[in-house]
Design an enzyme around this catalytic site. Structure first.
Site, PDB file in Angstrom:
ATOM      1  N   LYS A  18     -10.194   9.227  91.907  1.00  0.00           N
ATOM      2  CA  LYS A  18      -8.788   9.589  92.154  1.00  0.00           C
ATOM      3  C   LYS A  18      -8.605   9.836  93.643  1.00  0.00           C
ATOM      4  O   LYS A  18      -9.348  10.615  94.241  1.00  0.00           O
ATOM      5  CB  LYS A  18      -8.426  10.869  91.407  1.00  0.00           C
ATOM      6  CG  LYS A  18      -8.032  10.660  89.968  1.00  0.00           C
ATOM      7  CD  LYS A  18      -7.398  11.948  89.459  1.00  0.00           C
ATOM      8  CE  LYS A  18      -7.163  11.909  87.976  1.00  0.00           C
ATOM      9  NZ  LYS A  18      -6.595  13.171  87.494  1.00  0.00           N
TER      10      LYS A  18
ATOM     11  N   ASN B 102      -8.139  18.764  83.574  1.00  0.00           N
ATOM     12  CA  ASN B 102      -6.948  19.410  84.141  1.00  0.00           C
ATOM     13  C   ASN B 102      -6.760  20.847  83.661  1.00  0.00           C
ATOM     14  O   ASN B 102      -5.713  21.443  83.893  1.00  0.00           O
ATOM     15  CB  ASN B 102      -5.692  18.597  83.798  1.00  0.00           C
ATOM     16  CG  ASN B 102      -5.700  17.242  84.475  1.00  0.00           C
ATOM     17  OD1 ASN B 102      -6.258  17.107  85.558  1.00  0.00           O
ATOM     18  ND2 ASN B 102      -5.119  16.250  83.848  1.00  0.00           N
TER      19      ASN B 102
ATOM     20  N   HIS C 131      -1.092  23.364  90.216  1.00  0.00           N
ATOM     21  CA  HIS C 131      -0.303  22.466  91.062  1.00  0.00           C
ATOM     22  C   HIS C 131       1.088  23.045  91.317  1.00  0.00           C
ATOM     23  O   HIS C 131       1.641  22.897  92.407  1.00  0.00           O
ATOM     24  CB  HIS C 131      -0.208  21.072  90.427  1.00  0.00           C
ATOM     25  CG  HIS C 131      -1.503  20.314  90.512  1.00  0.00           C
ATOM     26  ND1 HIS C 131      -1.704  19.097  89.900  1.00  0.00           N
ATOM     27  CD2 HIS C 131      -2.671  20.607  91.138  1.00  0.00           C
ATOM     28  CE1 HIS C 131      -2.939  18.673  90.152  1.00  0.00           C
ATOM     29  NE2 HIS C 131      -3.545  19.570  90.902  1.00  0.00           N
TER      30      HIS C 131
ATOM     31  N   HIS D  84      -4.825  23.270  85.715  1.00  0.00           N
ATOM     32  CA  HIS D  84      -4.212  22.535  86.818  1.00  0.00           C
ATOM     33  C   HIS D  84      -2.698  22.381  86.718  1.00  0.00           C
ATOM     34  O   HIS D  84      -2.038  22.148  87.728  1.00  0.00           O
ATOM     35  CB  HIS D  84      -4.880  21.170  86.988  1.00  0.00           C
ATOM     36  CG  HIS D  84      -6.197  21.260  87.705  1.00  0.00           C
ATOM     37  ND1 HIS D  84      -7.267  21.971  87.204  1.00  0.00           N
ATOM     38  CD2 HIS D  84      -6.608  20.756  88.903  1.00  0.00           C
ATOM     39  CE1 HIS D  84      -8.281  21.883  88.056  1.00  0.00           C
ATOM     40  NE2 HIS D  84      -7.914  21.157  89.089  1.00  0.00           N
TER      41      HIS D  84
ATOM     42  N   GLU E  14     -13.864  25.869  90.276  1.00  0.00           N
ATOM     43  CA  GLU E  14     -13.933  24.561  89.588  1.00  0.00           C
ATOM     44  C   GLU E  14     -15.208  24.476  88.750  1.00  0.00           C
ATOM     45  O   GLU E  14     -15.230  23.825  87.711  1.00  0.00           O
ATOM     46  CB  GLU E  14     -13.869  23.392  90.592  1.00  0.00           C
ATOM     47  CG  GLU E  14     -12.550  23.260  91.354  1.00  0.00           C
ATOM     48  CD  GLU E  14     -11.469  22.421  90.636  1.00  0.00           C
ATOM     49  OE1 GLU E  14     -11.625  22.108  89.442  1.00  0.00           O
ATOM     50  OE2 GLU E  14     -10.454  22.113  91.285  1.00  0.00           O
TER      51      GLU E  14
ATOM     52  N   LYS F 192     -18.838  15.460  85.161  1.00  0.00           N
ATOM     53  CA  LYS F 192     -17.691  14.688  85.663  1.00  0.00           C
ATOM     54  C   LYS F 192     -17.959  13.190  85.498  1.00  0.00           C
ATOM     55  O   LYS F 192     -17.077  12.432  85.065  1.00  0.00           O
ATOM     56  CB  LYS F 192     -17.433  15.028  87.136  1.00  0.00           C
ATOM     57  CG  LYS F 192     -16.311  14.228  87.776  1.00  0.00           C
ATOM     58  CD  LYS F 192     -14.988  14.934  87.777  1.00  0.00           C
ATOM     59  CE  LYS F 192     -13.836  14.042  88.196  1.00  0.00           C
ATOM     60  NZ  LYS F 192     -13.104  14.494  89.354  1.00  0.00           N
TER      61      LYS F 192
ATOM     62  N   GLU G 151      -7.601   8.275  82.820  1.00  0.00           N
ATOM     63  CA  GLU G 151      -7.001   9.465  82.221  1.00  0.00           C
ATOM     64  C   GLU G 151      -6.023   9.129  81.102  1.00  0.00           C
ATOM     65  O   GLU G 151      -4.871   9.548  81.098  1.00  0.00           O
ATOM     66  CB  GLU G 151      -6.289  10.308  83.296  1.00  0.00           C
ATOM     67  CG  GLU G 151      -6.077  11.742  82.852  1.00  0.00           C
ATOM     68  CD  GLU G 151      -5.647  12.660  84.006  1.00  0.00           C
ATOM     69  OE1 GLU G 151      -6.400  12.727  84.985  1.00  0.00           O
ATOM     70  OE2 GLU G 151      -4.593  13.278  83.877  1.00  0.00           O
TER      71      GLU G 151
ATOM     72  N   ARG H 253      -5.377  -3.892 101.778  1.00  0.00           N
ATOM     73  CA  ARG H 253      -5.431  -3.945 100.301  1.00  0.00           C
ATOM     74  C   ARG H 253      -6.804  -3.586  99.735  1.00  0.00           C
ATOM     75  O   ARG H 253      -7.165  -3.997  98.643  1.00  0.00           O
ATOM     76  CB  ARG H 253      -4.984  -5.308  99.772  1.00  0.00           C
ATOM     77  CG  ARG H 253      -3.589  -5.650 100.190  1.00  0.00           C
ATOM     78  CD  ARG H 253      -2.938  -6.644  99.245  1.00  0.00           C
ATOM     79  NE  ARG H 253      -1.596  -6.903  99.703  1.00  0.00           N
ATOM     80  CZ  ARG H 253      -1.297  -7.813 100.616  1.00  0.00           C
ATOM     81  NH1 ARG H 253      -2.243  -8.576 101.117  1.00  0.00           N
ATOM     82  NH2 ARG H 253      -0.055  -7.989 100.992  1.00  0.00           N
TER      83      ARG H 253
ATOM     84  N   ARG I 276     -10.218  12.393  79.836  1.00  0.00           N
ATOM     85  CA  ARG I 276     -10.255  12.907  81.205  1.00  0.00           C
ATOM     86  C   ARG I 276      -9.258  14.054  81.431  1.00  0.00           C
ATOM     87  O   ARG I 276      -9.422  14.855  82.338  1.00  0.00           O
ATOM     88  CB  ARG I 276      -9.996  11.761  82.198  1.00  0.00           C
ATOM     89  CG  ARG I 276     -10.236  12.177  83.638  1.00  0.00           C
ATOM     90  CD  ARG I 276     -10.230  11.007  84.606  1.00  0.00           C
ATOM     91  NE  ARG I 276     -10.363  11.508  85.969  1.00  0.00           N
ATOM     92  CZ  ARG I 276     -10.655  10.767  87.011  1.00  0.00           C
ATOM     93  NH1 ARG I 276     -10.877   9.479  86.887  1.00  0.00           N
ATOM     94  NH2 ARG I 276     -10.769  11.310  88.212  1.00  0.00           N
TER      95      ARG I 276
ATOM     96  N   HIS J 185      -7.101  25.146  96.923  1.00  0.00           N
ATOM     97  CA  HIS J 185      -6.919  24.513  95.621  1.00  0.00           C
ATOM     98  C   HIS J 185      -7.659  25.268  94.503  1.00  0.00           C
ATOM     99  O   HIS J 185      -7.097  25.552  93.447  1.00  0.00           O
ATOM    100  CB  HIS J 185      -7.371  23.052  95.681  1.00  0.00           C
ATOM    101  CG  HIS J 185      -7.339  22.377  94.357  1.00  0.00           C
ATOM    102  ND1 HIS J 185      -6.154  22.104  93.707  1.00  0.00           N
ATOM    103  CD2 HIS J 185      -8.332  21.975  93.523  1.00  0.00           C
ATOM    104  CE1 HIS J 185      -6.426  21.542  92.540  1.00  0.00           C
ATOM    105  NE2 HIS J 185      -7.733  21.448  92.411  1.00  0.00           N
TER     106      HIS J 185
END
Ligand SMILES: NC(=O)c1ccc[n+]([C@@H]2O[C@H](COP(=O)([O-])OP(=O)(O)OC[C@H]3O[C@@H](n4cnc5c(N)ncnc54)[C@H](O)[C@@H]3O)[C@@H](O)[C@H]2O)c1
Ligand SMILES: [Zn+2]
Length: 375
Positions: free
Chosen positions: A142, A244, A251, A247, A184, A226, A236, A120, A240, A264
């Site tokens: 993330k 994207n 994706h 993106h 990026e 960032k 987000e 955990r 934030r 990517h």
């Protein structure tokens, strides 16, 4: 350039990103500031390890336990997470263990998710070794893995305790992976930093040669950007989302090609071209702005061709993405160079028209196919 310390605020505690040449040597001291821990586990991939084995062993000492796993995008899945967790159990990792993720975005996302869920939650330190990881994925908490059905669909927000970003790692990065990171970087210019965009227009050749000074400058600039964005909106819920840009489409093409055709950043490169074209279509960006984005992206190098799939297949992949809401497609669009608007809902018909136009467009004659991914 001196080492820079950038503070990131997160709900579960703030952390520092240290950027600069030679920062890795500070690891033992910085780790000792994180408080009491039992054992250090170095989570990395064979690719990274073969270049940096000696240096990393010298830095972290003999007691650190090394766990290597496959860091291909196609292996960024729950099965890899399970394997790493089982190795941790067998090596006796307890709740005071520290996991150090040493690698690119894939290592960071997998190791981050392991750190979030093993017992955990155990302490996580990122040592990003690619340009994408240094300017983006190691900052912001993330973590997660892909499903066949879509990219990054299982994961957690789990901030690291520390990020050590040493540009020396980039010396061994293959060209294609390096260029993937530059896309990026362009994204940061396009979404909120006009001066960075202009700098890239002027200095791209220098950066393609990996000029150390320019590289250090862009890494720190993007890391600061960032850090600023995720400190204001960790989960987000608004701001934030601008990260994207490119993106939604990226994706989708990664998913329909089963994570095997594009790096990517390359998918993001196509995604920015599509986002720029969509922005023009819905009249938020003028053609001159679109041309600047497309030109800069294409100057970085050749891109793998777009996949031969129907608009319907692409749209259904976009709908499965986390960014869609109630089945409606949402995009970050460019308003100008350095300003974007997030959460724009675009009808399927408009996305389909841009996709069809793009495939016929002269654009397609510029880039050439690169080799399919073999790693
Ligand atoms: N969590 C986030 O916020 C976030 C943000 C951006 C991207 N990502 C994720 O990051 C991943 C992409 O990351 P990436 O672009 O860093 O690619 P990557 O992790 O796939 O690494 C690229 C390749 O370079 C190798 N490599 C890494 N460092 C090296 C070095 N110093 N020398 C030699 N080889 C090295 C790796 O083994 C790999 O083969 C994607 O899965 C993407 O979804 C996550
Ligand atoms: Zn990205």
């Amino acid at each position: 350039m001196a080492i820079e310390r950038i503070r990131v605020r997160a709900r579960s505690g703030s952390y520092d990103v240290l950027c600069g040449k030679g920062v890795l040597a500070r690891a033992p001291r910085e780790l000792s500031h994180l408080g009491k821990h039992t054992k250090v586990f170095l989570l990395s991939s064979p690719h990274v390890w073969k270049h940096w084995d000696k240096k990393l062993r010298r830095t972290f000492g003999r007691d650190a336990k090394v766990i290597l796993f496959d860091d291909r995008e196609a292996a960024k899945n729950l099965s890899t997470v399970g394997n790493v967790c089982r190795q941790l159990v067998r090596a006796g990792a307890d709740r005071q263990a520290v996991l150090v993720a040493i690698g690119g975005g894939v290592v960071g996302d997998v190791a981050g998710f392991v750190a979030a869920s093993y017992l955990r939650g155990v302490s996580l330190v990122h040592v990003p070794t690619t340009l994408v990881a240094q300017v983006d994925s190691s900052i912001g908490g993330k973590t997660g893995v892909n499903l066949r059905e879509g990219k990054n669909l299982v994961g957690a927000f789990y901030p690291p305790r520390l990020v050590l970003s040493d540009p020396r790692f980039l010396e061994t990065l293959p060209n294609r992976d390096y260029r993937s990171g530059l896309y990026e970087v362009i994204k940061y210019g396009a979404i909120g930093d006009h001066a960075l965009f202009v700098y890239l227009e002027k200095n791209l050749e220098k950066l393609l040669r990996r000029d150390a000074q320019s590289l250090a400058w862009i890494i720190a600039r993007c890391a600061r950007a960032k850090a600023r964005v995720v400190s204001l909106d960790e989960r987000e819920s608004g701001l934030r989302e601008v990260l994207n840009f490119g993106h939604t489409f990226a994706h989708a093409i990664e998913t329909v090609t089963r994570y095997r055709k594009y790096l990517h950043g390359e998918a993001v490169a196509w995604g920015m071209i599509v986002a720029a074209a969509l922005s023009e279509k819905v009249a938020v960006l003028e053609p001159a702005g679109v041309a600047r984005i497309v030109r800069l992206v294409l100057r970085v190098g050749s891109l793998p061709r777009l996949p031969q799939v129907s608009a319907a297949k692409l749209i259904s992949a976009m709908r499965a993405d986390k960014k869609s809401r109630g089945g409606r497609l949402r995009f970050v669009l460019a308003r100008g160079i350095g300003t974007v608007v997030a959460g724009k809902e675009i009808p399927d018909s408009v996305v389909g028209a841009v996709w069809a136009g793009l495939r016929e467009d002269t654009l397609l004659n510029w880039p050439h196919d690169t080799q399919p991914l073999t790693r």
